[in-house]
Structures are given as structure tokens and as C-alpha cells.
Scaffold this motif. Structure first.
Motif: not given
Length: 462
Positions: A25, A30, A47, A50, A54, A58, A64
Motif C-alpha cells: 500500500g 504500489s 499491508d 486497507e 490497496t 485489487e 492483496v
């Protein structure tokens, strides 16, 4: 190649198929994950919490985990990458070591990704994210197809990175923990150099030494673009091999901004190259600091032969980066804006820019100090910066996981507020209650900080 447990490891990315990211994240990691996913690699990551990032990863097909546990590491992973804040005690790093999976930091991975390409790196205490974003937008407007890695999200990418097909690799070259020593760009642009990250640097002199070492790596046929108004930047270029191009507002330079003014919600200025007027630039983002950022971006673009008319058109509708003077919306007639400024100078500049952009409006500033170490080391400077605003609320200090020292916990926001003569809001929940009582008294609320104050800004609009 990189060092892992004091051994030199050779990595050929073309032979890497499965990669796991610890701290996926993070804004830098990322970006690397997105690029490798676009290259067809099998990417996963983890991570602790959330986040918008993230969730977006996804949506792009990356698996993730919102936890950091040993079982998250794929048994047949070819490589594990992690943020520099992740220590060896991390459970996933320990599992990777047990499985003899090679590990590398994000800066090491980024250096590997750009190997063999024409690197354009932007470094500096403040402004590097916006400058990198400006350069990327200009190059895309010139019908080039660069790879871009930015320390924030931008609208024109729909995220913080893109995988291009031409030679250019435009990236944010961070100085934290000497990350930029992993890179050897063809063009290095420096925005400014100030004391910061004193949790990993001894003092300003060590920071300048780190910049000097980085700039010596720029090849003889490369280019260094430097802020001629910044004394610290000028001190680090004495032993470089590359050609130097300067930019400035106050002093003579190869590229200079003149006649800066505001008109119809924009700031505008003339650009002079070798004392000849190239034309006028208009920005919808405020602040003298953004004039400097634009000059650095213009210098890079001109050096690569991009026409000035293309540059001005690209900058004219440049909206800035995520959390950089980002206008989130309107709540019952009060405009809610957020900014990432977290150093004393950055804070002072954002306050000044807000007043310049909204000269007739009632403005409330809400500041969340970022990191106990930074707040303690620059306490007096923060006091002076906060005193430049009329109405301010300070929240509690944002605790930076993996970067705090208990020796610094003797500083607190209540004392900072008292010394600066401003209001103390408490934690974010308490500050939100206070803001909801005050929101009707102000035309603009500017929420500033690099921590989770962004969530408070969004909550105000609900």
C-alpha cells in the motif's frame, strides 16, 4: 544486482515470474507492483491496513492481504520486495529468508526496473512529487510514451504509475535512507535541499553529502537541473561531471520566471531562457513553490526538445497530484482542500499560497504534524510557520509506524499549539467534532499533513 544479508545477488527481471510485495500500500511500492503486473508478472502483496491504494491494486488483479503474516508469502515466489520501513523482524521477511527467496527494497527494485533506460529523476526536500507529475504530463502531451513512477496519484494516469514503451523512465528520486543512491539517471532535477529525515540523517551536512554523491553518478553526457535560488542545492554540484542547467525566480539563471501574478483563479508568469522571453505559463495550482516546480519541469522538457507551446498547454490544465492542494469539494458553501505539506517550509508555503489564492476569504487551517522525530527536531520552525496563519487548529501528531523513537515522545501537539498561539484539536475524531461546529464560519478549510488527516478531510464532506 543488490545486497541481501551481505551477499551480492544478481537478479534478472526477465526471469522473475512471481513477486510478493511487503507494504504494497506504500505509494512507491504500489507503483512498482502496478508496473510489474502490467509486464505480466504474477504479483501479490500485503499491508497492515486497507487503503484507496490497496483497493485499486485489487481492482487491477493484484492479490492483496490486509495483514502481514508469514503464510502470505507464496511458496514459489521468485522475489520479495519491501518498503524501507519494513525491518528484518517482519514475519513475511522471515518466511522469505526461510524459503531462500531473494529480497530487495523498493529503491533497489526501482533501480532494477529503470536499468538500461533514459532515467529522469526528480529529487528534493519539497516539490519532487509535483515536479515529477508535471514532467510526466508534458512528455505524454508531446506524444512520447514514457514509463512514469510518481510518489502520489495523478488524474491523467488514474494512479501513480504507467508502463511506457519508449526510452524514458520518469521517476521520483527519494532521498530518504539514501534511496536515490540506487539510481543513475541521465537527467537529475533538484527542487531544493533542506534539513529533514533527521531520524536517518545526522544533520543537513550529511543530507547535502548524500545529494552530492547522487549527482556525481549522473554521467558526463547527462544533465543536472538545479534551483539557482537554493543555496544548499548549489553547494552539492561542485564535483559533478554532467552539464548543469539552472532555473530561478530571484537570481540570474538559464531559465527564469518573471512577472508572477494571479488572474481569474490562475497564477501566471513569463519564462525567460538566456534572458529571452519564451512565453507565458498559466497554472491552476497556486504558490510560488509551484512556479519553481514548473520551471524545473520546463527545463527538463526543453532539454529533450519538446516545444514550448506543448509545455504550456500541458501545464495549463495540470490539476496537481493527490493531496497536493487538492480541492475535495464543497460542504454547505465551505470549500474543503487538502495538502501533503509536512515540513516547516512546506507548511509555510502552503499557508501563503492559500491566502494568495483566496485573498478575500475566511480560511481555517488544520495541521496534523507528521512523525514525532520531525516535530521535535523542527519544533521552533513549526511554531514560526504556524504563526503565519490567522486561524489554525492542530491535531495530535501522526505516529509513523516503523520510524518512531520513544526518545521523541516528550513532544506533543498541545504544547506546539500553545507555543504557536493556535487551537489544539486533539485526535482526529475530536478535531472533526470541533470542525463541524466551526465549518459555517469559514469559506475555506485547508487540511494539511502527510498522515491520515486526508480521511478527516473526506469525512467533512459526508
Amino acid at each position: 544486482m543488490f545486497h541481501n544479508s551481505n551477499k551480492l545477488i544478481m537478479i534478472n527481471l526477465s526471469k522473475i515470474n512471481k513477486i510478493h510485495f511487503i507494504g504494497i500500500g506504500g505509494i512507491g511500492l504500489s507503483a512498482a507492483a502496478r508496473i510489474l503486473n502490467q509486464l505480466g508478472k504474477e504479483v501479490s502483496g500485503s499491508d497492515a491496513v486497507e487503503s484507496e491504494i490497496t483497493v485499486q491494486l485489487e481492482k487491477e488483479g493484484i492479490n492483496v492481504f490486509i495483514s502481514q503474516e508469514a503464510d502470505n508469502v507464496p511458496l514459489k515466489a521468485d522475489l520479495v520486495a519491501y518498503t524501507v520501513a519494513i525491518g528484518e523482524e517482519n514475519l513475511e521477511r522471515q518466511r522469505a529468508a526461510e524459503l531462500s527467496i531473494p529480497q530487495m527494497t523498493y529503491p533497489e527494485l526501482l533501480g532494477l526496473l529503470m536499468a538500461g533506460q533514459f532515467g529522469i529523476g526528480v529529487s528534493g526536500t519539497d516539490g519532487k512529487t509535483t515536479t515529477t507529475a508535471m514532467i510526466g504530463k508534458i512528455f505524454l502531451a508531446a506524444d512520447l510514451d514514457p514509463t512514469i513512477v510518481i510518489g502520489s496519484k495523478v488524474d491523467y494516469l488514474g494512479g501513480n504509475s504507467c508502463l511506457g514503451q519508449d526510452k524514458y523512465f520518469i521517476f521520483e528520486s527519494d532521498e530518504y535512507k539514501k534511496a536515490f543512491h540506487n539510481y543513475q539517471p541521465q537527467i537529475a532535477a533538484i527542487t531544493n535541499i533542506r534539513a529533514d529525515h533527521l531520524d536517518v540523517y545526522k544533520d543537513l551536512e550529511e543530507i547535502k553529502s548524500a545529494f552530492a554523491y547522487y549527482l556525481k553518478k549522473v554521467p558526463e553526457d547527462g544533465l543536472i537541473i538545479i534551483n539557482n535560488d537554493d543555496a544548499n542545492s548549489l553547494e552539492v554540484i561542485s564535483d559533478v561531471k554532467a552539464k548543469i542547467i539552472t532555473y530561478a525566480i530571484d537570481t540570474d539563471a538559464d531559465l527564469k520566471a518573471a512577472d508572477i501574478s494571479y488572474e481569474d483563479g490562475r497564477q501566471k508568469f513569463k519564462v525567460l531562457r538566456n534572458n529571452e522571453v519564451l512565453g507565458e505559463v498559466r497554472l491552476i495550482i497556486p504558490g510560488r513553490y509551484n512556479v519553481y516546480n514548473a520551471l524545473a519541469a520546463i527545463a527538463v522538457a526543453l532539454a529533450e526538445g519538446i516545444d514550448f507551446s506543448v509545455i504550456t498547454k500541458a501545464l495549463a490544465d495540470f490539476k496537481g497530484a493527490w493531496r497536493r492542494f487538492e480541492k475535495l469539494g464543497d460542504k454547505n458553501g465551505t470549500e474543503i482542500i487538502t495538502d501533503y505539506a509536512h515540513t516547516p517550509e512546506g507548511l509555510k508555503q502552503v499557508i501563503k499560497a492559500t491566502y494568495e489564492f483566496y485573498p478575500q476569504n475566511r480560511i481555517l487551517f488544520v495541521f496534523q504534524p507528521h512523525q514525532y522525530n520531525r516535530t521535535k527536531n523542527f519544533f521552533d520552525d513549526f511554531v514560526l510557520a504556524l504563526k503565519t496563519a490567522e486561524d489554525v487548529i492542530i491535531t495530535d501528531i501522526f505516529y509513523v509506524r516503523g520510524r518512531e523513537n520513544p526518545d521523541d515522545f516528550d513532544v506533543n501537539s498541545k504544547f506546539l499549539a500553545n507555543q504557536a498561539g493556535v487551537a489544539y484539536g486533539g485526535n482526529l475524531t475530536e478535531t472533526e467534532k470541533l470542525l463541524k461546529k466551526k465549518i459555517g464560519d469559514f469559506d475555506v478549510i485547508m487540511l494539511i499533513g502527510a498522515g491520515d488527516i486526508y480521511n478527516l478531510a473526506k469525512d467533512l464532506l459526508k
